[in-house]
Design a protein around this motif. Structure first.
Motif, mmCIF file in Angstrom:
data_model
loop_
_atom_site.group_PDB
_atom_site.id
_atom_site.type_symbol
_atom_site.label_atom_id
_atom_site.label_comp_id
_atom_site.label_asym_id
_atom_site.label_seq_id
_atom_site.Cartn_x
_atom_site.Cartn_y
_atom_site.Cartn_z
ATOM 1 N N ALA A 169 0.825 -1.218 0.000
ATOM 2 C CA ALA A 169 0.000 0.000 0.000
ATOM 3 C C ALA A 169 0.852 1.257 0.000
ATOM 4 C CB ALA A 169 -0.913 -0.011 1.216
ATOM 5 N N VAL A 170 0.241 2.338 -0.401
ATOM 6 C CA VAL A 170 0.864 3.654 -0.275
ATOM 7 C C VAL A 170 0.939 3.991 1.217
ATOM 8 C CG1 VAL A 170 0.550 6.128 -0.717
ATOM 9 C CG2 VAL A 170 0.046 4.457 -2.519
ATOM 10 N N PRO A 171 2.097 4.420 1.710
ATOM 11 C CA PRO A 171 2.213 4.740 3.147
ATOM 12 C C PRO A 171 1.227 5.824 3.571
ATOM 13 C CG PRO A 171 4.377 4.689 2.092
ATOM 14 C CD PRO A 171 3.370 4.604 0.994
ATOM 15 N N VAL A 172 0.875 5.810 4.831
ATOM 16 C CA VAL A 172 -0.118 6.752 5.362
ATOM 17 C C VAL A 172 0.276 8.196 5.079
ATOM 18 C CG1 VAL A 172 -1.239 7.603 7.458
ATOM 19 C CG2 VAL A 172 -0.843 5.143 7.155
ATOM 20 N N GLY A 173 1.550 8.521 5.231
ATOM 21 C CA GLY A 173 2.007 9.897 5.038
ATOM 22 C C GLY A 173 1.956 10.377 3.607
ATOM 23 N N ALA A 174 1.768 9.463 2.662
ATOM 24 C CA ALA A 174 1.745 9.835 1.243
ATOM 25 C C ALA A 174 0.347 9.732 0.645
ATOM 26 C CB ALA A 174 2.716 8.946 0.459
ATOM 27 N N ARG A 175 -0.653 9.531 1.481
ATOM 28 C CA ARG A 175 -2.027 9.409 0.988
ATOM 29 C C ARG A 175 -2.693 10.784 0.906
ATOM 30 N NH1 ARG A 175 -3.778 4.133 4.707
ATOM 31 N NH2 ARG A 175 -2.219 2.717 3.789
ATOM 32 N N LEU A 176 -3.466 10.989 -0.152
ATOM 33 C CA LEU A 176 -4.171 12.258 -0.330
ATOM 34 C C LEU A 176 -5.296 12.365 0.702
ATOM 35 C CD1 LEU A 176 -4.331 12.222 -4.220
ATOM 36 C CD2 LEU A 176 -2.992 13.800 -2.823
ATOM 37 N N PRO A 177 -5.424 13.508 1.358
ATOM 38 C CA PRO A 177 -6.458 13.666 2.403
ATOM 39 C C PRO A 177 -7.867 13.466 1.849
ATOM 40 C CG PRO A 177 -4.845 15.445 2.495
ATOM 41 C CD PRO A 177 -4.577 14.699 1.220
ATOM 42 N N ILE A 178 -8.721 12.889 2.676
ATOM 43 C CA ILE A 178 -10.124 12.683 2.322
ATOM 44 C C ILE A 178 -10.905 13.970 2.581
ATOM 45 C CG2 ILE A 178 -12.226 11.389 2.868
ATOM 46 C CD1 ILE A 178 -10.140 9.754 1.405
ATOM 47 N N ILE A 179 -11.719 14.369 1.618
ATOM 48 C CA ILE A 179 -12.509 15.586 1.757
ATOM 49 C C ILE A 179 -13.744 15.339 2.620
ATOM 50 C CG2 ILE A 179 -13.916 17.277 0.501
ATOM 51 C CD1 ILE A 179 -11.996 16.977 -1.852
ATOM 52 N N MET A 180 -14.399 14.196 2.392
ATOM 53 C CA MET A 180 -15.601 13.875 3.161
ATOM 54 C C MET A 180 -15.406 12.527 3.842
ATOM 55 S SD MET A 180 -19.526 13.411 1.844
ATOM 56 C CE MET A 180 -20.766 12.659 2.914
ATOM 57 N N LYS A 181 -15.419 12.520 5.154
ATOM 58 C CA LYS A 181 -15.207 11.289 5.901
ATOM 59 C C LYS A 181 -16.275 10.249 5.574
ATOM 60 C CE LYS A 181 -12.811 13.269 9.898
ATOM 61 N NZ LYS A 181 -12.808 13.438 11.378
ATOM 62 N N GLY A 182 -15.842 9.003 5.456
ATOM 63 C CA GLY A 182 -16.766 7.915 5.155
ATOM 64 C C GLY A 182 -17.002 7.711 3.678
ATOM 65 N N SER A 183 -16.401 8.561 2.853
ATOM 66 C CA SER A 183 -16.548 8.413 1.406
ATOM 67 C C SER A 183 -15.176 8.187 0.770
ATOM 68 C CB SER A 183 -17.188 9.671 0.793
ATOM 69 O OG SER A 183 -16.262 10.740 0.744
ATOM 70 N N GLU A 184 -15.159 8.064 -0.546
ATOM 71 C CA GLU A 184 -13.909 7.876 -1.270
ATOM 72 C C GLU A 184 -13.413 9.176 -1.905
ATOM 73 O OE1 GLU A 184 -14.551 4.780 -4.119
ATOM 74 O OE2 GLU A 184 -14.933 3.247 -2.597
ATOM 75 N N LEU A 185 -14.066 10.284 -1.599
ATOM 76 C CA LEU A 185 -13.701 11.565 -2.204
ATOM 77 C C LEU A 185 -12.491 12.165 -1.498
ATOM 78 C CD1 LEU A 185 -14.330 13.822 -4.232
ATOM 79 C CD2 LEU A 185 -15.832 14.837 -2.497
ATOM 80 N N SER A 186 -11.409 12.310 -2.257
ATOM 81 C CA SER A 186 -10.178 12.870 -1.708
ATOM 82 C C SER A 186 -9.756 14.094 -2.510
ATOM 83 C CB SER A 186 -9.061 11.818 -1.748
ATOM 84 O OG SER A 186 -8.626 11.611 -3.085
ATOM 85 N N TRP A 187 -8.603 14.640 -2.155
ATOM 86 C CA TRP A 187 -8.072 15.803 -2.874
ATOM 87 C C TRP A 187 -7.618 15.426 -4.277
ATOM 88 C CZ3 TRP A 187 -8.677 20.769 -1.937
ATOM 89 C CH2 TRP A 187 -9.082 21.145 -0.661
ATOM 90 N N ALA A 188 -7.723 14.164 -4.631
ATOM 91 C CA ALA A 188 -7.441 13.748 -6.013
ATOM 92 C C ALA A 188 -8.391 14.455 -6.972
ATOM 93 C CB ALA A 188 -7.578 12.231 -6.148
ATOM 94 N N PHE A 189 -9.635 14.684 -6.538
ATOM 95 C CA PHE A 189 -10.602 15.383 -7.395
ATOM 96 C C PHE A 189 -10.134 16.801 -7.678
ATOM 97 C CE2 PHE A 189 -14.397 18.126 -7.836
ATOM 98 C CZ PHE A 189 -14.887 17.604 -9.028
ATOM 99 N N ALA A 190 -9.623 17.483 -6.649
ATOM 100 C CA ALA A 190 -9.109 18.845 -6.844
ATOM 101 C C ALA A 190 -7.946 18.849 -7.825
ATOM 102 C CB ALA A 190 -8.680 19.427 -5.503
ATOM 103 N N ILE A 191 -7.098 17.827 -7.747
ATOM 104 C CA ILE A 191 -5.966 17.724 -8.667
ATOM 105 C C ILE A 191 -6.461 17.584 -10.103
ATOM 106 C CG2 ILE A 191 -4.051 16.222 -9.378
ATOM 107 C CD1 ILE A 191 -3.576 15.655 -6.396
ATOM 108 N N SER A 192 -7.518 16.790 -10.309
ATOM 109 C CA SER A 192 -8.048 16.600 -11.661
ATOM 110 C C SER A 192 -8.623 17.904 -12.216
ATOM 111 C CB SER A 192 -9.111 15.490 -11.677
ATOM 112 O OG SER A 192 -10.303 15.905 -11.039
ATOM 113 N N ILE A 193 -9.288 18.687 -11.374
ATOM 114 C CA ILE A 193 -9.850 19.967 -11.814
ATOM 115 C C ILE A 193 -8.727 20.952 -12.153
ATOM 116 C CG2 ILE A 193 -11.281 21.935 -11.175
ATOM 117 C CD1 ILE A 193 -12.811 19.321 -11.657
#
Length: 343
Positions: A169-193
């Protein structure tokens, strides 16, 4: 940045009409198959946008396909039919896992995805420029090569010793923060925009973007104007590689709970191909791709609710999705074919 609103009007109306036609045809198919179209579509939209969680899952599903759509869209604007985003996603994901486990930070993971994307896309770029190899042929073949090379790496080189169903797995310190707890939405969406906005700026507000677009409209005119088509081909592939490489990296860095590549690469498979449809629906325009990516994300996120609440089997859900996708992609495909003929 000044946006040409008038230039959006006709494509937007055509896409809206195509969406309505696709939904109508899908409804007819559902009705003839013995299911309630109204109940099915209510479940679809309710599951996708009927709650904060639904919206979160919709935006999460849209993230990788926005990035891979940018790969295809950049190529289309340059007069290329680049369908190599699929293979690039694999190596972007693998590179992100490897580099984050070596250095353990987000920046290195994203950089790994970018470098892997550039490196893999450089192959069809130079085949096109140096040997005149058609990009459709080269990228299709390279997608299969990428699949089996990546599968070997996933199964033999970076398996999780504690769980054979996924990679390390990707180490905890290198994971993108979750925007909404309990979901799969992370700052990856912001990166795509951000990636889509940067792509828009490059294509419409820089000299390089002007050269890419002119080459796509008419290669002969571009040569006459002093533009080197070989240069535009290389830049088109490399910029596309950055986007799909990021898609792979953000998928493993920002998708809970595993933050890894699952068995058979199931969680990163197909995004490159989905991106083609997203780009066509968005008329190969970075801003249009954002909205079409969210629309596709809605179809993906609402599929589960369509099965549970409306009792529609998965196969029927996918068939209805396919009908809608084909209908909404037709206008963009016709646009692309007109560009190719003009060349």
């Amino acid at each position: 940045m000044r946006v040409d609103i008038k230039g959006f009007a006709k494509p937007f109306v055509e896409s809206m009409i195509a969406i309505v036609i696709g939904i109508a045809v899908g409804g007819i198919v559902l009705a003839f198959s013995g299911y309630s179209p109204i109940k099915a579509y209510v479940a679809l939209f309710d599951g996708a946008i009927g709650s904060k969680y639904g919206w979160a899952m919709t935006l999460s599903a849209a993230t990788p396909i926005i990035l891979t759509a940018l790969t295809f869209g950049i190529g289309a604007r340059t007069g290329l039919f680049n369908i190599g985003g699929e293979g690039t996603v694999y190596f972007g994901a693998i590179a992100a896992i490897l580099l984050t486990n070596l250095w353990g930070n987000i920046l290195m993971g994203l950089l790994g995805g970018i470098i892997a994307g550039i490196a893999w896309m450089a192959i069809p770029a130079f085949l096109k420029v140096l040997r005149g190899v058609n990009e459709v042929v080269s990228t299709i073949m390279l997608n299969w090569m990428a699949y089996f090379i990546a599968l070997y790496i996933v199964l033999q080189k970076i398996p999780n010793p504690e769980d054979p169903n996924k990679t390390i797995a990707v180490p905890v310190g290198a994971r993108l923060p979750i925007i909404m707890k309990g979901s799969e939405l992370s700052w990856a969406f912001a990166i795509s925009i951000i990636a889509a906005l940067i792509t828009y700026y490059i294509l419409w507000h820089t000299e390089l973007g002007y050269e890419l677009r002119v080459s796509g409209y008419n290669e002969r005119a571009a040569r006459y104007g002093g533009i080197n088509p070989k240069k535009t081909v290389i830049w088109s592939f490399l910029l596309g590689g950055i986007m799909s490489g990021l898609a792979g990296a953000t998928e493993v860095m920002g998708r809970p709970p595993s933050y890894a590549i699952s068995q058979g690469m199931a969680n990163i498979y197909g995004y490159g191909f989905d991106g083609i449809g997203v780009s066509l629906v968005g008329r190969n325009h970075p801003l249009g791709i954002i909205f079409s990516g969210i629309f596709f994300g809605m179809l993906k996120a609402g599929a589960t609710a369509m099965q549970i609440e409306a009792g529609v089997p998965l196969e029927m859900v996918r068939m209805v999705q396919g009908v809608i996708v084909v209908a909404v992609a037709v206008p963009g495909l016709l646009d692309l074919l007109r560009r190719v003929v003009r060349r």
